[in-house]
Design an enzyme around this catalytic site. Structure first.
Site, PDB file in Angstrom:
ATOM      1  CD  GLU A 118      18.777 -23.071 -17.341  1.00 36.54           C
ATOM      2  OE1 GLU A 118      17.570 -23.268 -17.507  1.00 36.54           O
ATOM      3  OE2 GLU A 118      19.437 -23.640 -16.446  1.00 36.54           O
ATOM      4  CG  ASP A 120      -0.156  -0.180   2.529  1.00 38.77           C
ATOM      5  OD1 ASP A 120       0.521   0.780   2.917  1.00 38.77           O
ATOM      6  OD2 ASP A 120      -0.200  -1.273   3.144  1.00 38.77           O
TER       7      ASP A 120
END
Ligand code: GLA
Length: 761
Positions: free
Chosen positions: A647, A567
C-alpha cells in the site's frame, strides 16, 4: 412591430458589438456588453445585455416599472412581445395605470419586486417605514454603464479586469427610498452577477425586513428545480423536483451556509440533462444564513429570489445610509447541466478565488486528524510526517488538539497558545523539523469559537454570543465568539498572526464547528439586534480579508465540520474547502457529484483515509479511495506507517500520478459521466483545455456476474483527433469515443476503481 437589433458594427470573440449611439456618456467601443437605451419621449428604456451565448433584456416601461423581458439564448430581437397582460381577478392595478385591469404588478415579470404595493408573490425587498407602512413601488429613474466589474464594500464579489467585464447600474426609487440594481457582466463565461444597494435619502430611518440579492422571473416553461440538500458528513446531494404551485424553498438559519442546504440552485426544463436542455443557475456569494425561494404562481410563472435569509434579518437604514446585498452569480445554459457547471467553475476559479493559490499548484497534504484525533505528541506527528515525506507528499497539516487544554472537544478553544506537554519546546521546533524533511507545514484553527473551559472564556465571558440572563445553547460543547465586536476581531487577528509569525507556516485549516443561535450582541441596541447575523458574517469577512492580505502566501482551507460552509463567499478568501467529514470513497462519489454542479474541483478538499472507513465502516481499496480523492485538492488523512508495504508503494505511485494530473484536474473541463445516485457506477472525466489529454476516473459500485461491460460515451473531445489509452495502448478516434463510447474495464469486488488515461496521438 418590434425592433430587430441589426446594426452590427463589429464582432469581438463571437460577440456582436452594436451601435450604442444613443449613449450620453462616452463608452469604450471595444466593450463586449451591449446596452441599447431605446429612448422615446416617455420614460421608456430598454437594456440588452449580451454574453457569448446568452441574452438578458430589461425594460422600464411607460410607468417606469422595471420588467425582465428576457433571459435565455441569444435572440437578437426585442422580446417584449412575449409579455402578456392578463386580467386575472383579484390582481390589483397601480394607480397610475388608471383603470387598466390588464396591468398588474402581480403578473408581470419584474426585476426587483417589492412588498405591499400589489405584487403578492415572494418579494425581493420589504421595507417598513417610520409610520409602520410597508408599500413600496419602485420606479425607474436612470442608469449608468461602467467599465469593469463593481465591487461591494465589506463583502466578497466576483472581480474582473477592466476589459473583461462591464457593470450596469439601474436606478429605481419610491420617494426617499432608492435602489441601485447592479449587474456585473462577464461575457466570456456567460455570467451575470446581481447585487442591490438600498439607500435611504429621507429624514427618518426605515427598516429593511428583506433585501434579496436577485430576482429572476420566468413567465413561460415547465420547470424542475434542483437544490443541494444534506446533513453533516453527507452534504450537497442534488434533489430534483417539479415546481408545484406555491413557494418552494431551500435555506439556512444556522448562521452559516450549512450542511443541510446550499446557497445555490438550478431551474431546468423537464427534459434537461447533462448535455441538452435549458437551465438557469444561481449561486450566492454569502456564508451566512440564506434563503432561496421559487414561487410557481397562479398563471404558472416561476419566480426565483435568493439572498440573506429574511427570517433572521432586520436592518435599520438611517437617513443617508446604504445597504449592500451580497452578490448572486447567475448563468444560463441551453446545452444542459455540463455547460452550466463549466460557466460556474470558470468564474469561481478565475474570478472568485484569489491569491497565490488561485493558480499555484495545491500541495498534496497529509492531515493527522483521522490518524491520531486528539491523541498525539510531537514525536508521533514527526513519525507520520516522515512517512508522508518519503512517499512524496508536499505538506504536513497538524489538525485539532495542539493548543491550550485540548485533549478532547470539550475544552481549550480560544486559547491559541501551543500546548507544550504535547509539542515539547513549542511550535517552531516541530515546524522546523517538518520543514527539514522537505515538507511545508499547515495548522488547524477554529477562530470563531470558544470553549467554556478555556482561559479566553474565563477572561472574557462577555465576548460570547449569548442573551443576558439565559444560558446559551451549546453545540459540540462550544460557544461562538461575537464577531461583530472589534475587540474580538482584534484578539483573533493578533492570535492568528502570532501563530503565523512564530514559525514557517504555509497553510491554515480554518474550521467552524457549530450552528449559531441565541443571537444577541452587547454592541447592538434592541432596535438593531436583527442586524446581528449579517454583522457576524461581515465581521468574519473583515478578519479573513485582513489575514489574507497580510499573509498572502498562506493557503487557507475553509472548513465547517467538513462542508458546512461551502459557498462562493468563503471561496473568495479560501480557494479550497474541506468538502465533508465523510471520507468514505463511495459516499464521496455522491457528495462530490453534487458539489460539482456549482463548484470547481480545485475548491474541493478531498483525502484518502483509512479502511474500514471511520464514518461508515466500509472497506474499500486504497486505489478506489485515491481515485475519488483525486477529484479535488488531494491529500491523505491516515497514519501512513500503518499501511502494508504494498500500500505504501501504491501511495507513492498515487502521489506521483496526481502530480502529473493535477493541472488537468484543476484547470481542465470536468464532465459528470454518470449519476452515482441512480447508476451502478460513478464516472467523471477531465479534458485538457486543448483537448489533447483526457482522464476518466470513477468507481464501479458492484460487480454483476454474466453481464456485458458498461459502455460510457466520453464528452468534449475533438472528433477528428486520435487518442491512445495508456493502459493497453489502443487508439480511438474522438468521434468513436464520443458516439460509441468506451467499455469500462472488467473489475472484481465492490467499489472497484476506474482510471482511463488518454493522450492525443
Ligand atoms: C471538524 C473538521 C475535521 C477536524 C475536526 C477537528 O470536524 O471538519 O476535519 O478538523 O473538526 O476537531
Amino acid at each position: 412591430m418590434f425592433p430587430l437589433y441589426s446594426r452590427k458594427l463589429d464582432t469581438y470573440d463571437g460577440i456582436d458589438i452594436i451601435d450604442i449611439n444613443k449613449y450620453k456618456k462616452p463608452v469604450n467601443r471595444k466593450v463586449m456588453v451591449i446596452i441599447m437605451p431605446i429612448k422615446t419621449d416617455t420614460l421608456t428604456n430598454s437594456f440588452r445585455i449580451l454574453t457569448k451565448n446568452t441574452e438578458y433584456q430589461i425594460k422600464a416601461d411607460e410607468y417606469g416599472v422595471l420588467k425582465r423581458v428576457w433571459y435565455g439564448r441569444r435572440v437578437d430581437c426585442d422580446m417584449e412581445y412575449m409579455l402578456d397582460y392578463p386580467n386575472t381577478g383579484f390582481s390589483v392595478n397601480p394607480y397610475d395605470a388608471a383603470h387598466n385591469r390588464n396591468y398588474s404588478l402581480n403578473t408581470l415579470p419584474l426585476e426587483y419586486p417589492c412588498d405591499g404595493a400589489g405584487d403578492f408573490r415572494v418579494p425581493a425587498l420589504s421595507v417598513i417605514r417610520r409610520d409602520g407602512s410597508r408599500a413600496l413601488d419602485l420606479r425607474y429613474t436612470g442608469f449608468k454603464v461602467l467599465d469593469g466589474k463593481y465591487s461591494i464594500p465589506g463583502l466578497p464579489a466576483v472581480y474582473a479586469e477592466k476589459d473583461e467585464a462591464q457593470t450596469i447600474e439601474i436606478y429605481l426609487a419610491d420617494g426617499d427610498i432608492t435602489v441601485t440594481l447592479r449587474y456585473g457582466v462577464l461575457p466570456k463565461y456567460d455570467i451575470i452577477t446581481r447585487s442591490a444597494v438600498i439607500s435611504n435619502k429621507g429624514k427618518s430611518a426605515v427598516r429593511l425586513e428583506n433585501a434579496m440579492s436577485m430576482c429572476l422571473d420566468i413567465p413561460y416553461g415547465e420547470w424542475d428545480w434542483i437544490h443541494f440538500e444534506g446533513r453533516h458528513a453527507m452534504e450537497r446531494i442534488p434533489e430534483r423536483a417539479p415546481l408545484i404551485h406555491g413557494v418552494q424553498e431551500s435555506s439556512s438559519k444556522r448562521g452559516a451556509s450549512s450542511h443541510q442546504q446550499n446557497p445555490s440552485v438550478i431551474l431546468c426544463d423537464k427534459t434537461c440533462s447533462e448535455t441538452s436542455g435549458e437551465c438557469y443557475g444561481a449561486a450566492l456569494m454569502y456564508s451566512g444564513s440564506f434563503k432561496t425561494q421559487i414561487e410557481y404562481d397562479q398563471v404558472n410563472q416561476a419566480r426565483l429570489v435568493m439572498g440573506i435569509n429574511p427570517d433572521l434579518f432586520s436592518w435599520e437604514l438611517k437617513p443617508g445610509d446604504d445597504f449592500h446585498t451580497p452578490e448572486a452569480i447567475m448563468t444560463y445554459s441551453a446545452e444542459g447541466f455540463s455547460k452550466l457547471s463549466h460557466n460556474f467553475h470558470r468564474v469561481i476559479r478565475n474570478n472568485v478565488c484569489r491569491g497565490r493559490y488561485k493558480t499555484a499548484k495545491r500541495p498534496v497534504l497529509l492531515n493527522n486528524w483521522e490518524a491520531t484525533y486528539f491523541n498525539f505528541d510531537d514525536e508521533k506527528l514527526l513519525e507520520i510526517a516522515k512517512k508522508a515525506a518519503e512517499l512524496g507528499a508536499d505538506m504536513f497539516v497538524m489538525d485539532d488538539g495542539w493548543f491550550g487544554k485540548r485533549d478532547s472537544d470539550t475544552s481549550g478553544l480560544g486559547d491559541w497558545i501551543v500546548n507544550e506537554n504535547k509539542l515539547k519546546g513549542g511550535l517552531k521546533p516541530l515546524v522546523d523539523k517538518v520543514r527539514k524533511m522537505g515538507l511545508k507545514f499547515g495548522i488547524w484553527i477554529e477562530p470563531e469559537m470558544v470553549s467554556e473551559d478555556s482561559d479566553l472564556f474565563r477572561a472574557h465571558p462577555e465576548w460570547v454570543i449569548r442573551i443576558p440572563g439565559r444560558n446559551p445553547a451549546l453545540c459540540r460543547s462550544q460557544l461562538v465568539l461575537d464577531m461583530t465586536r472589534n475587540d474580538v476581531r482584534d484578539y483573533l487577528y493578533n492570535a492568528i498572526s502570532a501563530i503565523l509569525n512564530s514559525a514557517d507556516i504555509s497553510y491554515i485549516k480554518w474550521d467552524m464547528n457549530r450552528s449559531i443561535c441565541d443571537w444577541y450582541s452587547d454592541t447592538l441596541t434592541s432596535v438593531n439586534m436583527g442586524e446581528m447575523p449579517h454583522r457576524y458574517v461581515l465581521g468574519l469577512y473583515e478578519l479573513l480579508e485582513k489575514i489574507t492580505s497580510d499573509f498572502p502566501d498562506v493557503l487557507i482551507e475553509g472548513c465547517s465540520g467538513g462542508g458546512g460552509r461551502f459557498d462562493a463567499g468563503i471561496l473568495y478568501y479560501c480557494p479550497q474547502i474541506w468538502c465533508s467529514d465523510n471520507t468514505d470513497a463511495y459516499d464521496r462519489t455522491k457528495i462530490q457529484y453534487g458539489t460539482s454542479f456549482i463548484y470547481p474541483l480545485s475548491a474541493v478538499g478531498s483525502h484518502v483515509s483509512a479502511s474500514p472507513n471511520h464514518q461508515t465502516g466500509r472497506v474499500s481499496s486504497i486505489e478506489a479511495r485515491a481515485v475519488t480523492a483525486m477529484a479535488g485538492s488531494f491529500g491523505y488523512e491516515l497514519d501512513l506507517n500503518k499501511l502494508t508495504d504494498e500500500e505504501k508503494e501504491e501511495v507513492k505511485n498515487q502521489i506521483t500520478r496526481f502530480k502529473g494530473y493535477d493541472d488537468l484536474i484543476h484547470n481542465g473541463t470536468y464532465h459528470r459521466l454518470s449519476d452515482p445516485l441512480r447508476d451502478k457506477f460513478a464516472l467523471w472525466q477531465y479534458v485538457a483545455e486543448d483537448k489533447s489529454e483526457i482522464l476518466v476516473h470513477g468507481m464501479i459500485f458492484r460487480q454483476e456476474p454474466n453481464m456485458l461491460r458498461y459502455a460510457v460515451r466520453l464528452r468534449g473531445l475533438s472528433e477528428e483527433r486520435l487518442y491512445r489509452l495508456e493502459t493497453d495502448g489502443k487508439v480511438y478516434t474522438g468521434k468513436a469515443l464520443m458516439n460509441g463510447g468506451i467499455l469500462l474495464p472488467h473489475t472484481w469486488g465492490d467499489y472497484a476503481p476506474v482510471e482511463l488515461h488518454f493522450t492525443e496521438v
